[in-house]
Scaffold this motif. Sequence first.
Motif, PDB file in Angstrom:
ATOM      1  N   GLY A  31       0.819  -1.204   0.000  1.00 30.50           N
ATOM      2  CA  GLY A  31       0.000   0.000   0.000  1.00 30.50           C
ATOM      3  C   GLY A  31       0.859   1.262   0.000  1.00 30.50           C
ATOM      4  N   VAL A  32       0.211   2.394   0.096  1.00 29.95           N
ATOM      5  CA  VAL A  32       0.884   3.694   0.153  1.00 29.95           C
ATOM      6  C   VAL A  32       0.307   4.425   1.362  1.00 29.95           C
ATOM      7  N   PRO A  33       1.163   4.982   2.225  1.00 35.58           N
ATOM      8  CA  PRO A  33       0.642   5.703   3.398  1.00 35.58           C
ATOM      9  C   PRO A  33      -0.353   6.796   2.985  1.00 35.58           C
ATOM     10  N   ALA A  34      -1.439   6.894   3.739  1.00 34.44           N
ATOM     11  CA  ALA A  34      -2.506   7.852   3.425  1.00 34.44           C
ATOM     12  C   ALA A  34      -1.981   9.282   3.348  1.00 34.44           C
ATOM     13  N   GLU A  35      -1.109   9.659   4.273  1.00 30.74           N
ATOM     14  CA  GLU A  35      -0.570  11.028   4.258  1.00 30.74           C
ATOM     15  C   GLU A  35       0.248  11.291   2.995  1.00 30.74           C
ATOM     16  N   LEU A  36       1.001  10.290   2.572  1.00 35.20           N
ATOM     17  CA  LEU A  36       1.786  10.440   1.346  1.00 35.20           C
ATOM     18  C   LEU A  36       0.869  10.595   0.141  1.00 35.20           C
ATOM     19  N   LEU A  37      -0.209   9.825   0.099  1.00 33.49           N
ATOM     20  CA  LEU A  37      -1.174   9.955  -0.998  1.00 33.49           C
ATOM     21  C   LEU A  37      -1.783  11.350  -1.025  1.00 33.49           C
ATOM     22  N   LYS A  38      -2.128  11.885   0.141  1.00 34.21           N
ATOM     23  CA  LYS A  38      -2.706  13.234   0.205  1.00 34.21           C
ATOM     24  C   LYS A  38      -1.718  14.269  -0.321  1.00 34.21           C
ATOM     25  N   THR A  39      -0.473  14.152   0.101  1.00 33.74           N
ATOM     26  CA  THR A  39       0.559  15.087  -0.353  1.00 33.74           C
ATOM     27  C   THR A  39       0.777  14.962  -1.858  1.00 33.74           C
ATOM     28  N   ALA A  40       0.846  13.720  -2.334  1.00 32.10           N
ATOM     29  CA  ALA A  40       1.062  13.487  -3.763  1.00 32.10           C
ATOM     30  C   ALA A  40      -0.114  14.008  -4.583  1.00 32.10           C
ATOM     31  N   TYR A  41      -1.339  13.812  -4.083  1.00 29.43           N
ATOM     32  CA  TYR A  41      -2.512  14.303  -4.815  1.00 29.43           C
ATOM     33  C   TYR A  41      -2.531  15.829  -4.842  1.00 29.43           C
ATOM     34  N   ALA A  42      -2.128  16.457  -3.742  1.00 33.20           N
ATOM     35  CA  ALA A  42      -2.059  17.925  -3.702  1.00 33.20           C
ATOM     36  C   ALA A  42      -1.046  18.437  -4.718  1.00 33.20           C
ATOM     37  N   GLN A  43       0.021  17.693  -4.941  1.00 32.60           N
ATOM     38  CA  GLN A  43       1.060  18.123  -5.881  1.00 32.60           C
ATOM     39  C   GLN A  43       0.731  17.770  -7.330  1.00 32.60           C
ATOM     40  N   PHE A  44       0.216  16.577  -7.568  1.00 31.03           N
ATOM     41  CA  PHE A  44       0.039  16.095  -8.948  1.00 31.03           C
ATOM     42  C   PHE A  44      -1.406  16.080  -9.434  1.00 31.03           C
TER      43      PHE A  44
END
Length: 104
Positions: A31-44
């Motif tokens: 999986g991918v940590p939820a916080e990392l997904l949020k940060t990545a979605y905010a960027q990309f």
Amino acid sequence: MIIYGLKNCDTCRKALKSLPNAEFRDVRRDGVPAELLKTAYAQFGNALLNARSTTWRGLDESERAKDPLDLLAEHPTLLKRPLIEHDGALSLGWAKDVQEKLLG
């Protein structure tokens, strides 16, 4: 440096071969940590979703309309690959610009 991807993805293999000291995490297994997904979605934004994947093509319209972060949590293989975390910065994909940024 951490590479998030799929072990059978050719692009992820190329990135891992070029970055042999990176830690690899299979999104299907780990999986991918939820916080990392949020940060990545905010960027990309929506570029984080791989709309060309067989997983995406298998979703019906109501599933595709869900919040992208929920979709990625339910179907981690929808993540565009690789997602690379290095010194707090994120890179997406393995295009020339990402290679130059990470390889120097």
